[in-house]
Design a protein around this motif. Structure first.
Motif, PDB file in Angstrom:
ATOM      1  N   PRO A 276     -11.212   1.823  -5.404  1.00 45.73           N
ATOM      2  CA  PRO A 276     -10.555   0.514  -5.397  1.00 45.73           C
ATOM      3  C   PRO A 276      -9.049   0.595  -5.622  1.00 45.73           C
ATOM      4  CG  PRO A 276     -11.696   0.869  -7.479  1.00 45.73           C
ATOM      5  CD  PRO A 276     -12.006   2.059  -6.616  1.00 45.73           C
ATOM      6  N   ASP A 277      -8.559   1.731  -6.146  1.00 42.93           N
ATOM      7  CA  ASP A 277      -7.136   1.815  -6.490  1.00 42.93           C
ATOM      8  C   ASP A 277      -6.262   2.341  -5.362  1.00 42.93           C
ATOM      9  OD1 ASP A 277      -7.781   0.864  -8.951  1.00 42.93           O
ATOM     10  OD2 ASP A 277      -7.952   2.855  -9.871  1.00 42.93           O
ATOM     11  N   TYR A 278      -6.875   2.805  -4.272  1.00 35.82           N
ATOM     12  CA  TYR A 278      -6.060   3.252  -3.145  1.00 35.82           C
ATOM     13  C   TYR A 278      -5.248   2.078  -2.618  1.00 35.82           C
ATOM     14  CZ  TYR A 278      -8.596   7.705  -2.575  1.00 35.82           C
ATOM     15  OH  TYR A 278      -9.123   8.948  -2.745  1.00 35.82           O
ATOM     16  N   PHE A 279      -4.024   2.354  -2.179  1.00 36.00           N
ATOM     17  CA  PHE A 279      -3.208   1.282  -1.612  1.00 36.00           C
ATOM     18  C   PHE A 279      -3.937   0.623  -0.449  1.00 36.00           C
ATOM     19  CE2 PHE A 279      -0.401  -0.368   1.608  1.00 36.00           C
ATOM     20  CZ  PHE A 279       0.340  -1.278   0.881  1.00 36.00           C
ATOM     21  N   SER A 280      -4.607   1.444   0.380  1.00 36.13           N
ATOM     22  CA  SER A 280      -5.285   0.894   1.565  1.00 36.13           C
ATOM     23  C   SER A 280      -6.384  -0.092   1.158  1.00 36.13           C
ATOM     24  CB  SER A 280      -5.862   2.027   2.412  1.00 36.13           C
ATOM     25  OG  SER A 280      -6.690   2.873   1.633  1.00 36.13           O
ATOM     26  N   SER A 281      -7.072   0.200   0.035  1.00 37.73           N
ATOM     27  CA  SER A 281      -8.122  -0.710  -0.435  1.00 37.73           C
ATOM     28  C   SER A 281      -7.511  -2.008  -0.962  1.00 37.73           C
ATOM     29  CB  SER A 281      -8.938  -0.056  -1.553  1.00 37.73           C
ATOM     30  OG  SER A 281      -9.448   1.181  -1.128  1.00 37.73           O
ATOM     31  N   LYS A 282      -6.416  -1.854  -1.717  1.00 43.08           N
ATOM     32  CA  LYS A 282      -5.766  -3.045  -2.291  1.00 43.08           C
ATOM     33  C   LYS A 282      -5.158  -3.909  -1.196  1.00 43.08           C
ATOM     34  CE  LYS A 282      -4.317  -0.822  -6.579  1.00 43.08           C
ATOM     35  NZ  LYS A 282      -3.081  -0.232  -7.102  1.00 43.08           N
ATOM     36  N   PHE A 283      -4.576  -3.250  -0.198  1.00 43.49           N
ATOM     37  CA  PHE A 283      -3.970  -3.980   0.915  1.00 43.49           C
ATOM     38  C   PHE A 283      -5.037  -4.817   1.621  1.00 43.49           C
ATOM     39  CE2 PHE A 283      -2.824  -3.997   5.518  1.00 43.49           C
ATOM     40  CZ  PHE A 283      -1.695  -4.802   5.435  1.00 43.49           C
ATOM     41  N   ALA A 284      -6.207  -4.221   1.832  1.00 42.85           N
ATOM     42  CA  ALA A 284      -7.295  -4.950   2.487  1.00 42.85           C
ATOM     43  C   ALA A 284      -7.693  -6.162   1.646  1.00 42.85           C
ATOM     44  CB  ALA A 284      -8.490  -4.026   2.705  1.00 42.85           C
ATOM     45  N   GLN A 285      -7.782  -5.950   0.321  1.00 43.85           N
ATOM     46  CA  GLN A 285      -8.130  -7.063  -0.577  1.00 43.85           C
ATOM     47  C   GLN A 285      -7.115  -8.194  -0.446  1.00 43.85           C
ATOM     48  OE1 GLN A 285     -10.693  -7.556  -2.457  1.00 43.85           O
ATOM     49  NE2 GLN A 285     -11.676  -5.541  -2.546  1.00 43.85           N
ATOM     50  N   LYS A 286      -5.849  -7.800  -0.332  1.00 45.76           N
ATOM     51  CA  LYS A 286      -4.772  -8.783  -0.314  1.00 45.76           C
ATOM     52  C   LYS A 286      -4.799  -9.626   0.960  1.00 45.76           C
ATOM     53  CE  LYS A 286      -0.288  -7.924   0.231  1.00 45.76           C
ATOM     54  NZ  LYS A 286       0.849  -6.999   0.130  1.00 45.76           N
ATOM     55  N   ILE A 287      -5.027  -8.974   2.105  1.00 51.78           N
ATOM     56  CA  ILE A 287      -4.930  -9.721   3.364  1.00 51.78           C
ATOM     57  C   ILE A 287      -6.248 -10.338   3.777  1.00 51.78           C
ATOM     58  CG2 ILE A 287      -3.035  -8.368   4.325  1.00 51.78           C
ATOM     59  CD1 ILE A 287      -5.164  -6.899   6.013  1.00 51.78           C
ATOM     60  N   CYS A 288      -7.309 -10.022   3.034  1.00 55.96           N
ATOM     61  CA  CYS A 288      -8.617 -10.329   3.572  1.00 55.96           C
ATOM     62  C   CYS A 288      -9.033 -11.766   3.365  1.00 55.96           C
ATOM     63  CB  CYS A 288      -9.669  -9.426   2.964  1.00 55.96           C
ATOM     64  SG  CYS A 288     -11.219  -9.699   3.778  1.00 55.96           S
ATOM     65  N   THR A 289      -9.124 -12.469   4.487  1.00 60.22           N
ATOM     66  CA  THR A 289      -9.821 -13.738   4.436  1.00 60.22           C
ATOM     67  C   THR A 289     -11.185 -13.473   5.052  1.00 60.22           C
ATOM     68  OG1 THR A 289      -8.788 -14.206   6.534  1.00 60.22           O
ATOM     69  CG2 THR A 289      -7.790 -15.208   4.593  1.00 60.22           C
ATOM     70  N   GLU A 290     -11.358 -12.222   5.456  1.00 63.29           N
ATOM     71  CA  GLU A 290     -12.561 -11.824   6.180  1.00 63.29           C
ATOM     72  C   GLU A 290     -13.462 -11.028   5.241  1.00 63.29           C
ATOM     73  OE1 GLU A 290      -9.519 -10.505   6.848  1.00 63.29           O
ATOM     74  OE2 GLU A 290      -8.737 -11.522   8.607  1.00 63.29           O
ATOM     75  N   LYS A 291     -14.262 -10.185   5.840  1.00 60.77           N
ATOM     76  CA  LYS A 291     -15.259  -9.460   5.079  1.00 60.77           C
ATOM     77  C   LYS A 291     -14.793  -8.016   4.854  1.00 60.77           C
ATOM     78  CE  LYS A 291     -20.058  -8.386   5.776  1.00 60.77           C
ATOM     79  NZ  LYS A 291     -21.044  -8.286   6.841  1.00 60.77           N
ATOM     80  N   ILE A 292     -14.935  -7.530   3.629  1.00 59.75           N
ATOM     81  CA  ILE A 292     -14.602  -6.130   3.350  1.00 59.75           C
ATOM     82  C   ILE A 292     -15.885  -5.352   3.084  1.00 59.75           C
ATOM     83  CG2 ILE A 292     -13.513  -4.556   1.696  1.00 59.75           C
ATOM     84  CD1 ILE A 292     -11.314  -6.502   1.328  1.00 59.75           C
TER      85      ILE A 292
END
Ligand SMILES: [Zn+2]
Ligand SMILES: [Zn+2]
Length: 748
Positions: free
Chosen positions: A459-475
């Motif tokens: 969960p701490d990878y930048f790529s994971s956090k970035f997805a969390q930030k932009i996600c209005t969709e499904k992760i």
């Protein structure tokens, strides 16, 4: 012979790369009548008057002679109602609803080299010469459809004579969007000088032992004479790179051919392709500084791949230059003048620049060979963003967000997976900015809106956090080493029934420990069958930077430290040893890991005395570099307890061989052979239970070519079908593709 009408559909990456003019010319050669057009299914060709024999030859030629950048997946033909055409035509496109691939930047072609070499040619010594078969693409495209007005060439209006070529279907420059010449195109500049004077002055800097910052195709490069020890040593100091090999550029493939052993001739062919990657190989004795690669025999070389480099070389006294990415340590390559002046001025005040903007940064690609075949290590210029064509379709648009190191992004829809260029390690804001930029640009260029984002479990990878930030969709999260396995499966279109041997540095496992020495079985469902024994990694991530700490931790946990303390104390201070003992005894500030990367690095430290990883995996690379040619069939045994493979005996064996005075290069060979034997043995066990005979080898540790080739051979000897990477890296650069492919297969 009977003449009939046929309809041919060519599927794959066949639009935007001069494919229709190619078909037009080919059809003319065959004296065919009919038409060619783009459709949403690919390129459609109608031929009104061919024999079946001619048709088959025609289809073979389509496959064999298609322009660089084309990826032909399938050619179908069927007889159709007889038609009557009196000529062969290119029909203007229907609005294309299909996915269109964006072509990669390609090396200058031989025809364009001729153009710039002939004094009578209008492009004589013109540094931006290009045609349908070569030149800038991905790096200059701002938006789709791919048209000059949507590239950074928009500001240069075509002159009349270029326009005539652009509109002539029989011309090599028909619809070549970046076509230009001395009169209408970009210009070169050097300290206030232009044209030949700029080249002369810039070349003089290199000839005199200085550094040149050069604005190239996908970014800046720092250049110096590769034969000049003093210059190369100084560059190492400025770049703060003590040992990491520097990339070279050679005048051309023929020049390199003169210098190398027969063995490398095959590898030259890879270097001499339109993609023109850096090719890492043991080339033999080259007239370059020993400081290019101070710790190994292999050197990465690319050919001069733009007309600009060619013209610069014409003024150089050397055949080899260092051409390293123009960036600060760990930051992305510079692409614009301001960035370059800010960051590269401390290397050199001399900038050879031009006024064609670079829209997208693309580093040079890096390839090596395994078993004489191409083996991708860094996928960028010349390859990205070409798609991998998948055997299963997805109607959703999905995005693989990659991991943390060597990151890339993959967007997939239908059966296409577009993997971005190498982005880098997401450790600083410049690289994370670049990562976000690539995500936005890819969405725009492929006209895709991701509906599902796939991230690493961590969960701490930048790529994971970035997805969390932009996600209005499904992760959806995908385990790191599962993604490695699937990235290689995607390359071969494997969908089931496979053993995955994933040897890697770091990846969070589903049990909360750090994985990296994994044996998976995919048979309807995916299971973790065996793994390297978990040992505690003291000091967490710092042990990846300081393999001597991991080594000390291993030996202590294996009860080997006291007996062999004499070999450890020269490498690490006593108080650090005490701290590591305390951490592992009390399970403080440490995490269990089955990482094969840590194992190789620790063995590397023990055998070479190098205690710090100057760059990722450095001591593991040294371990491979010191292997001696000497014959040895000896190996160290291992223990299997339930699903855990204990390699304590590897270390015990190494330490005793050390005591016996065996050469470290021979010990290293024994170590590598032992790992390959262990891999084969475990795969045999999995086959006995499952009947599965296919094995994928992936993960960063398989950048070790000795281990890769040895394991492949041994597995094949025991009757396994072995799959190793081709066009996608075995390292974390392949994770984003693996994430996407696993999601698609899981949701079939
Ligand atoms: Zn060309
Ligand atoms: Zn022109």
């Amino acid at each position: 012979m009977d003449k009939q009408s046929f309809k041919i559909i060519v599927k794959g990456v066949v639009q935007g790369i001069g494919f229709r003019p190619f078909i037009y010319k080919l059809a003319k050669n065959y004296n065919f009548n009919g038409f060619v057009k783009n459709t949403k299914n690919g390129v459609e060709i109608l031929i009104s008057d061919a024999s079946i024999n001619q048709l088959q030859l025609f289809c073979r030629d389509i496959k064999d002679l298609s322009p660089p950048g084309a990826i032909i997946r399938d050619i179908e033909y069927k007889q159709c109602e007889n038609t009557n055409y009196s000529e062969f035509k290119i029909i203007k496109s229907e609005h294309s609803e299909g996915l269109t691939a964006i072509p990669p930047d390609l090396s200058i072609c031989s025809d364009c080299i001729k153009d710039i070499s002939e004094p009578d040619n209008k492009r004589y010594r013109y540094p931006f010469t290009n045609c349908t078969n070569c030149g800038p693409r991905y790096s200059i495209i701002k938006n789709i459809p791919y048209d000059r007005s949507k590239t950074t060439m928009a500001e240069f209006q075509m002159c009349e004579s270029c326009l005539i070529e652009y509109e002539d279907v029989l011309d090599r420059r028909y619809h070549a969007q970046p076509v230009c010449c001395h009169v209408c195109g970009p210009q070169i500049m050097f300290n206030g000088q232009t044209g030949e004077n700029a080249f002369k002055a810039a070349a003089a800097i290199i000839n005199e032992g200085g550094f040149l910052n050069l604005k190239g195709l996908g970014g800046y490069q720092i250049i110096c004479n590769a034969a000049d020890d003093k210059a190369v040593k100084k560059l190492r100091k400025l770049k703060n790179r003590k040992n990491k090999p520097l990339a070279l550029m050679v005048r051309d493939a023929d020049t390199l051919r003169k210098h190398i052993s027969i063995d490398s001739q095959k590898t030259i062919k890879i270097l001499d392709t339109p993609s023109a990657p850096i090719v890492i190989e043991n080339w033999g004795k080259l007239p370059v500084s020993a400081y290019i690669n101070p710790t190994g025999e292999k050197i990465g070389i690319m050919k001069a791949y733009t007309p600009l480099h060619h013209i610069l070389f014409s003024y150089l006294k050397t055949d080899f230059i260092v051409a390293t990415s123009g960036n600060l340590v760990d930051e992305p390559i510079c692409i614009n003048e301001q960035e370059a002046y800010d960051k590269l001025s401390h290397f050199s005040k001399d900038f050879l620049i031009h006024n064609r903007p670079i829209h997208t940064r693309v580093d040079d690609s890096v390839i090596t060979t395994a078993g004489n075949k191409e083996y991708m290590l860094r996928r960028a210029r010349g390859y990205a963003p070409l798609p991998v064509i998948l055997p299963e379709k997805t109607c959703l648009c999905i995005a693989g967000m990659g991991a943390h190191l060597k990151s890339s992004i993959t967007l997939a829809k239908n059966d296409y997976a577009f993997t971005s260029q190498y982005i880098g390690d997401l450790d600083n804001s410049k690289t994370t900015d670049f990562y976000q930029e690539v995500y936005e640009k890819m969405k725009r260029l492929f006209g895709l809106k991701p509906e599902i984002l796939l991230t690493d479990l961590h969960p701490d990878y930048f790529s994971s956090k970035f997805a969390q930030k932009i996600c209005t969709e499904k992760i959806v999260t995908i385990q790191h080493h599962h993604a490695h396995l699937y990235s290689c499966m995607a390359e071969y279109g494997i969908t089931d029934n496979v053993i995955g041997v994933i040897f890697d540095g770091t990846g969070l496992g589903s049990d909360g420990s750090i994985w990296g020495g994994e044996f998976f079985l995919l048979q309807k469902s995916l299971s973790r069958q065996f793994h390297l024994k978990n040992y505690l990694q003291p000091g967490l991530d710092s042990a990846a930077k300081h393999p001597v700490r991991m080594l000390t931790g291993y030996l202590h946990q294996m009860n080997l430290l006291n007996e062999h303390i004499d070999k450890i104390t020269p490498l690490i201070r006593q108080n650090e040893i005490n701290l590591i003992k305390k951490m592992t005894d009390r399970k403080l500030n440490s995490i269990p890991t089955s990482s094969a990367g840590r194992l190789f690095e620790a063995a590397g430290t023990l055998l070479t005395g190098e205690t710090v990883n100057e760059y990722e995996g450095f001591t593991a690379i040294l371990l491979e570099n010191i292997i001696e040619d000497e014959q040895t069939s000896e190996y160290y045994p291992w223990d299997l307890k339930k699903d855990e493979i204990d390699f304590k005996n590897f270390f015990e064996g190494i330490l005793h061989d050390f005591d016996k005075g065996l050469h470290p290069g021979v010990i290293s060979k024994k170590f590598h052979n032992s790992v390959a034997m262990m891999i084969t043995d475990i795969c045999n066990k999995i086959r006995q239970q499952s009947g599965c005979t296919s094995v994928v080898l992936s993960g960063g540790v398989f950048q070790n070519i000795y281990l890769l080739e040895k394991s492949e051979k041994l597995l094949q000897k025991y009757g396994f079908n072995v799959y190793i990477h081709k066009n996608i890296p075995p390292n974390d650069g392949g994770i984003s593709l693996g994430q996407v492919y696993k999601y698609i297969l899981d949701n079939r």
